[in-house]
Design a protein around this motif. Structure first.
Motif, PDB file in Angstrom:
ATOM      1  N   ARG A 102       0.826  -1.196   0.000  1.00 18.50           N
ATOM      2  CA  ARG A 102       0.000   0.000   0.000  1.00 18.50           C
ATOM      3  C   ARG A 102       0.865   1.253   0.000  1.00 18.50           C
ATOM      4  NH1 ARG A 102      -5.049   1.165   3.995  1.00 18.50           N
ATOM      5  NH2 ARG A 102      -5.716   3.058   2.960  1.00 18.50           N
ATOM      6  N   SER A 103       0.456   2.224  -0.795  1.00 22.80           N
ATOM      7  CA  SER A 103       1.132   3.509  -0.853  1.00 22.80           C
ATOM      8  C   SER A 103       0.065   4.595  -0.962  1.00 22.80           C
ATOM      9  CB  SER A 103       2.064   3.574  -2.058  1.00 22.80           C
ATOM     10  OG  SER A 103       2.604   4.863  -2.171  1.00 22.80           O
ATOM     11  N   PHE A 104       0.287   5.703  -0.298  1.00 19.61           N
ATOM     12  CA  PHE A 104      -0.694   6.780  -0.322  1.00 19.61           C
ATOM     13  C   PHE A 104      -0.392   7.826  -1.387  1.00 19.61           C
ATOM     14  CE2 PHE A 104      -1.022   4.985   3.907  1.00 19.61           C
ATOM     15  CZ  PHE A 104      -2.385   4.800   3.993  1.00 19.61           C
ATOM     16  N   ASP A 105       0.760   7.740  -2.020  1.00 17.96           N
ATOM     17  CA  ASP A 105       1.155   8.708  -3.042  1.00 17.96           C
ATOM     18  C   ASP A 105       1.594   7.938  -4.284  1.00 17.96           C
ATOM     19  OD1 ASP A 105       2.428  10.600  -4.682  1.00 17.96           O
ATOM     20  OD2 ASP A 105       3.135  11.744  -2.954  1.00 17.96           O
ATOM     21  N   THR A 106       0.727   7.904  -5.289  1.00 17.80           N
ATOM     22  CA  THR A 106       0.998   7.129  -6.497  1.00 17.80           C
ATOM     23  C   THR A 106       2.264   7.604  -7.201  1.00 17.80           C
ATOM     24  OG1 THR A 106      -1.375   6.791  -6.787  1.00 17.80           O
ATOM     25  CG2 THR A 106       0.006   6.355  -8.680  1.00 17.80           C
ATOM     26  N   GLY A 107       2.466   8.897  -7.282  1.00 19.72           N
ATOM     27  CA  GLY A 107       3.645   9.439  -7.957  1.00 19.72           C
ATOM     28  C   GLY A 107       4.943   9.032  -7.285  1.00 19.72           C
ATOM     29  N   ARG A 108       4.990   9.137  -5.971  1.00 20.76           N
ATOM     30  CA  ARG A 108       6.203   8.752  -5.240  1.00 20.76           C
ATOM     31  C   ARG A 108       6.452   7.252  -5.320  1.00 20.76           C
ATOM     32  NH1 ARG A 108       6.878  11.310   0.475  1.00 20.76           N
ATOM     33  NH2 ARG A 108       8.920  10.371   0.143  1.00 20.76           N
ATOM     34  N   ALA A 109       5.377   6.469  -5.267  1.00 21.74           N
ATOM     35  CA  ALA A 109       5.525   5.015  -5.383  1.00 21.74           C
ATOM     36  C   ALA A 109       6.075   4.656  -6.756  1.00 21.74           C
ATOM     37  CB  ALA A 109       4.185   4.325  -5.152  1.00 21.74           C
ATOM     38  N   ARG A 110       5.547   5.281  -7.799  1.00 21.53           N
ATOM     39  CA  ARG A 110       6.010   5.017  -9.158  1.00 21.53           C
ATOM     40  C   ARG A 110       7.476   5.434  -9.306  1.00 21.53           C
ATOM     41  NH1 ARG A 110       2.767   4.347 -13.385  1.00 21.53           N
ATOM     42  NH2 ARG A 110       1.079   5.398 -12.297  1.00 21.53           N
ATOM     43  N   ASP A 111       7.851   6.596  -8.772  1.00 16.63           N
ATOM     44  CA  ASP A 111       9.247   7.047  -8.825  1.00 16.63           C
ATOM     45  C   ASP A 111      10.176   6.052  -8.142  1.00 16.63           C
ATOM     46  OD1 ASP A 111       8.522   9.313 -10.189  1.00 16.63           O
ATOM     47  OD2 ASP A 111       8.594  10.624  -8.422  1.00 16.63           O
ATOM     48  N   PHE A 112       9.757   5.516  -6.998  1.00 18.52           N
ATOM     49  CA  PHE A 112      10.575   4.557  -6.269  1.00 18.52           C
ATOM     50  C   PHE A 112      10.743   3.264  -7.059  1.00 18.52           C
ATOM     51  CE2 PHE A 112      10.815   0.926  -3.340  1.00 18.52           C
ATOM     52  CZ  PHE A 112      12.022   1.209  -2.742  1.00 18.52           C
ATOM     53  N   TRP A 113       9.635   2.688  -7.521  1.00 13.92           N
ATOM     54  CA  TRP A 113       9.694   1.401  -8.207  1.00 13.92           C
ATOM     55  C   TRP A 113      10.420   1.497  -9.537  1.00 13.92           C
ATOM     56  CZ3 TRP A 113       8.805  -3.183  -6.149  1.00 13.92           C
ATOM     57  CH2 TRP A 113       8.092  -3.242  -4.963  1.00 13.92           C
ATOM     58  N   ILE A 114      10.163   2.543 -10.298  1.00 13.01           N
ATOM     59  CA  ILE A 114      10.774   2.666 -11.625  1.00 13.01           C
ATOM     60  C   ILE A 114      12.153   3.315 -11.529  1.00 13.01           C
ATOM     61  CG2 ILE A 114      10.562   3.733 -13.899  1.00 13.01           C
ATOM     62  CD1 ILE A 114       7.508   3.527 -13.535  1.00 13.01           C
ATOM     63  N   GLY A 115      12.220   4.465 -10.885  1.00 17.11           N
ATOM     64  CA  GLY A 115      13.465   5.217 -10.853  1.00 17.11           C
ATOM     65  C   GLY A 115      14.531   4.637  -9.958  1.00 17.11           C
ATOM     66  N   TYR A 116      14.139   4.150  -8.788  1.00 20.00           N
ATOM     67  CA  TYR A 116      15.122   3.671  -7.825  1.00 20.00           C
ATOM     68  C   TYR A 116      15.412   2.181  -7.983  1.00 20.00           C
ATOM     69  CZ  TYR A 116      17.519   3.008  -3.382  1.00 20.00           C
ATOM     70  OH  TYR A 116      18.433   2.692  -2.429  1.00 20.00           O
TER      71      TYR A 116
END
Length: 60
Positions: free
Chosen positions: A9-23
């Motif tokens: 679960r994540s409350f911020d879709t943008g930050r979750a996407r940045d973490f999974w894709i970018g990091y």
């Protein structure tokens, strides 16, 4: 019987996407939202490089 699939679960879709894709360097396989006000489900796939999963600079 198939193995369980974790739901993170994540409350911020943008930050979750940045973490999974970018990091972590994964690719998003698909996304689905049942309605605009309901949670977004995303399936990710690991990116392979030279036969290994590529995960960048984990802090542990």
């Amino acid at each position: 019987m198939r193995p369980p699939v974790p739901v993170l679960r994540s409350f911020d879709t943008g930050r979750a996407r940045d973490f999974w894709i970018g990091y972590l360097g994964v690719e998003i396989a698909w996304e689905h939202r049942f309605a605009p006000d309901l949670p977004l489900y995303m399936a990710r796939t690991a990116v392979r490089k030279n036969g290994r999963f590529r995960v960048r600079n984990l802090p542990f």
